[in-house]
Write a protein that holds these residues in place. Structure first.
Motif, PDB file in Angstrom:
ATOM      1  N   CYS A  53      11.926   7.388   6.132  1.00 29.78           N
ATOM      2  CA  CYS A  53      10.743   6.763   5.542  1.00 29.78           C
ATOM      3  C   CYS A  53      10.494   7.345   4.157  1.00 29.78           C
ATOM      4  CB  CYS A  53       9.514   7.008   6.418  1.00 29.78           C
ATOM      5  SG  CYS A  53       9.460   6.028   7.926  1.00 29.78           S
ATOM      6  N   ARG A  74       8.586   1.961   3.959  1.00 26.59           N
ATOM      7  CA  ARG A  74       8.137   2.399   2.641  1.00 26.59           C
ATOM      8  C   ARG A  74       6.636   2.156   2.545  1.00 26.59           C
ATOM      9  NH1 ARG A  74      12.611   3.725   3.426  1.00 26.59           N
ATOM     10  NH2 ARG A  74      14.469   3.355   2.155  1.00 26.59           N
ATOM     11  N   ARG A  95       7.935  -2.806   4.307  1.00 29.58           N
ATOM     12  CA  ARG A  95       7.438  -2.224   3.059  1.00 29.58           C
ATOM     13  C   ARG A  95       5.939  -2.490   2.935  1.00 29.58           C
ATOM     14  NH1 ARG A  95      11.374  -0.766  -0.730  1.00 29.58           N
ATOM     15  NH2 ARG A  95      13.495  -1.139   0.023  1.00 29.58           N
ATOM     16  N   ASP A 133       6.398  -7.254   5.621  1.00 32.10           N
ATOM     17  CA  ASP A 133       5.937  -6.552   4.426  1.00 32.10           C
ATOM     18  C   ASP A 133       4.486  -6.911   4.103  1.00 32.10           C
ATOM     19  OD1 ASP A 133       8.527  -5.681   4.356  1.00 32.10           O
ATOM     20  OD2 ASP A 133       9.063  -6.693   2.481  1.00 32.10           O
TER      21      ASP A 133
END
Length: 207
Positions: A136, A155, A173, A189
């Protein structure tokens, strides 16, 4: 982990509930507490038995210090003024792999896990029993709240909050300035500045 906790006196910047947690963890990690800076009468200073040294505008950052404010916006203001030359506080009950990296000023709480080759930026909060899986990458001033889990290769952008008990699936993300609500399951995301809630997580306006 790249290096152990520094063994020295530590000043807490912030005097609320999070300061109590950081202060007790710091003592267990071998620090002594030099005092607390806070704008109001500090319950942390009283309960930890240390001196309130002044307001947040009075901070002397020449010695060891860590931001002990829970509010990410308030933390960002201190970071802008003082930079990243801060101490890490790693609770003895935290599990941080040798290959993982924790940035300056990061707090890692009891029973949290930071797995292989994870990179955590400066001034992060990895709270009680949070899990940061392998590889990560977290930018600065991220709060992973108690019991939250980030799957592998997630992320997370700066200034984001991953709420209590939230789950973020591998490879997702998360943008900057995001708020992920408590108990969310994030499967895709999330853009900058979004607030998401629910299972699966859905966007609910701006953070």
């Amino acid at each position: 982990m790249d290096e152990p906790n520094e063994q020295r006196a530590l000043t807490l910047i912030g005097g609320g509930g999070h300061a109590l947690v950081v202060g007790e963890a710091a003592r267990r990690a071998g620090f002594s507490l030099a005092g607390v800076y806070d704008d109001d009468a500090s319950p942390a200073a009283l309960r930890l038995g240390v001196t309130r040294l002044g307001s947040l505008n009075d901070v002397d950052a020449s010695g060891g210090w860590i931001i002990a404010l829970g509010n990410l916006a308030a933390r960002a203001k201190v970071i802008e003024r003082l930079g990243s030359d801060a101490a890490r506080v790693i609770h003895p009950g935290a599990s941080v792999e040798a290959s993982a990296t924790l940035g300056a000023g990061t707090y890692a709480g009891p029973r949290c896990v930071v797995h292989s080759f994870a990179v955590v930026g400066a001034h992060a909060i990895i709270n009680t029993a949070a899990v940061i899986e392998h590889e990560c990458e977290l930018e600065s001033n991220v709060h992973v709240a108690p019991g939250a889990v980030l799957g592998g290769r997630v992320r997370v952008g700066s200034g984001s909050l991953v709420g209590i008990g939230a789950r973020v699936l591998p490879g997702v993300r998360i943008g900057r300035g995001v708020v992920i609500g408590a108990g969310c399951v994030v499967i895709r995301d999330v853009p900058d500045g979004a607030r998401v809630v629910g299972v699966p997580a859905r966007e609910l306006g701006k953070a």
